[in-house]
Scaffold this motif. Structure first.
Motif, PDB file in Angstrom:
ATOM      1  N   CYS A  70     -22.004 -15.613 -54.604  1.00  0.00           N
ATOM      2  CA  CYS A  70     -22.873 -16.576 -55.285  1.00  0.00           C
ATOM      3  C   CYS A  70     -23.803 -15.908 -56.294  1.00  0.00           C
ATOM      4  O   CYS A  70     -24.584 -16.589 -56.968  1.00  0.00           O
ATOM      5  CB  CYS A  70     -23.701 -17.342 -54.261  1.00  0.00           C
ATOM      6  SG  CYS A  70     -22.737 -18.444 -53.224  1.00  0.00           S
ATOM      7  N   GLY A  71     -23.753 -14.580 -56.356  1.00  0.00           N
ATOM      8  CA  GLY A  71     -24.614 -13.853 -57.292  1.00  0.00           C
ATOM      9  C   GLY A  71     -26.053 -13.752 -56.824  1.00  0.00           C
ATOM     10  O   GLY A  71     -26.965 -13.584 -57.629  1.00  0.00           O
ATOM     11  N   LYS A  72     -26.263 -13.843 -55.518  1.00  0.00           N
ATOM     12  CA  LYS A  72     -27.617 -13.779 -54.969  1.00  0.00           C
ATOM     13  C   LYS A  72     -27.830 -12.437 -54.254  1.00  0.00           C
ATOM     14  O   LYS A  72     -26.898 -11.891 -53.664  1.00  0.00           O
ATOM     15  CB  LYS A  72     -27.845 -14.913 -53.954  1.00  0.00           C
ATOM     16  CG  LYS A  72     -27.661 -16.304 -54.540  1.00  0.00           C
ATOM     17  CD  LYS A  72     -28.672 -16.609 -55.612  1.00  0.00           C
ATOM     18  CE  LYS A  72     -28.486 -18.011 -56.159  1.00  0.00           C
ATOM     19  NZ  LYS A  72     -29.327 -18.288 -57.289  1.00  0.00           N
ATOM     20  N   PRO A  73     -29.047 -11.899 -54.268  1.00  0.00           N
ATOM     21  CA  PRO A  73     -29.322 -10.611 -53.629  1.00  0.00           C
ATOM     22  C   PRO A  73     -29.669 -10.740 -52.136  1.00  0.00           C
ATOM     23  O   PRO A  73     -30.367  -9.906 -51.589  1.00  0.00           O
ATOM     24  CB  PRO A  73     -30.516 -10.084 -54.428  1.00  0.00           C
ATOM     25  CG  PRO A  73     -31.252 -11.328 -54.810  1.00  0.00           C
ATOM     26  CD  PRO A  73     -30.173 -12.374 -55.065  1.00  0.00           C
ATOM     27  N   PHE A  74     -29.186 -11.797 -51.498  1.00  0.00           N
ATOM     28  CA  PHE A  74     -29.469 -12.017 -50.080  1.00  0.00           C
ATOM     29  C   PHE A  74     -28.279 -12.724 -49.436  1.00  0.00           C
ATOM     30  O   PHE A  74     -27.485 -13.372 -50.118  1.00  0.00           O
ATOM     31  CB  PHE A  74     -30.749 -12.852 -49.906  1.00  0.00           C
ATOM     32  CG  PHE A  74     -30.796 -14.097 -50.754  1.00  0.00           C
ATOM     33  CD1 PHE A  74     -30.173 -15.266 -50.343  1.00  0.00           C
ATOM     34  CD2 PHE A  74     -31.466 -14.099 -51.966  1.00  0.00           C
ATOM     35  CE1 PHE A  74     -30.205 -16.420 -51.121  1.00  0.00           C
ATOM     36  CE2 PHE A  74     -31.513 -15.243 -52.764  1.00  0.00           C
ATOM     37  CZ  PHE A  74     -30.887 -16.405 -52.337  1.00  0.00           C
ATOM     38  N   PRO A  75     -28.152 -12.606 -48.107  1.00  0.00           N
ATOM     39  CA  PRO A  75     -27.044 -13.286 -47.409  1.00  0.00           C
ATOM     40  C   PRO A  75     -27.230 -14.805 -47.425  1.00  0.00           C
ATOM     41  O   PRO A  75     -28.357 -15.307 -47.385  1.00  0.00           O
ATOM     42  CB  PRO A  75     -27.134 -12.767 -45.968  1.00  0.00           C
ATOM     43  CG  PRO A  75     -28.059 -11.615 -46.000  1.00  0.00           C
ATOM     44  CD  PRO A  75     -28.933 -11.774 -47.205  1.00  0.00           C
TER      45      PRO A  75
END
Length: 96
Positions: A70-75
Motif C-alpha cells: 500500500c506504500g505505507k511505512p507501517f503494517p
C-alpha cells in the motif's frame, strides 16, 4: 494473483476512499460504510468475526507486506474500502 492484488491496492488507495487499520475498518463495517474489506494473512480471528457481514479480500501475506504493497511505512492488517475509485477491488471480494 499477488501482483494483481498489489496493483489493485495501490489503485484503490490513490483513486478511492479507504479506512486503514483494524479500529477504522470495524467502524466502517458497523456503520455500513465498507463495501469490501481487505485483510492480511495474520489478521486476528476476533477482527474477522467482527467484519464478516461484508465481502472480504484475503491479502496472501502478513500485515508488514500489505503495508509495503500500500506504500505505507507501517503494517496494515485490515483496510475497509468505502469507494473503490478506478480499481476493481470489488471483484476480489468473497463472502465467508
Amino acid at each position: 494473483m499477488e501482483t494483481d492484488i498489489n496493483k489493485v491496492l495501490r489503485s484503490v488507495l490513490s483513486t478511492g476512499k479507504v479506512f486503514i487499520g483494524t479500529k477504522q475498518t470495524i467502524y466502517a463495517v458497523k456503520n455500513g460504510k465498507a463495501q469490501v474489506v481487505v485483510v492480511s494473512s495474520n489478521c486476528p480471528d476476533k477482527t474477522l468475526d467482527e467484519i464478516k457481514s461484508v465481502p472480504v479480500v484475503r491479502f496472501p501475506e502478513s500485515g508488514i507486506e500489505m503495508g509495503i504493497a500500500c506504500g505505507k511505512p507501517f503494517p496494515i492488517t485490515a483496510m475497509a474500502v468505502e469507494e473503490p475509485g478506478d480499481s476493481d477491488i470489488l471483484s476480489f471480494g468473497s463472502n465467508e
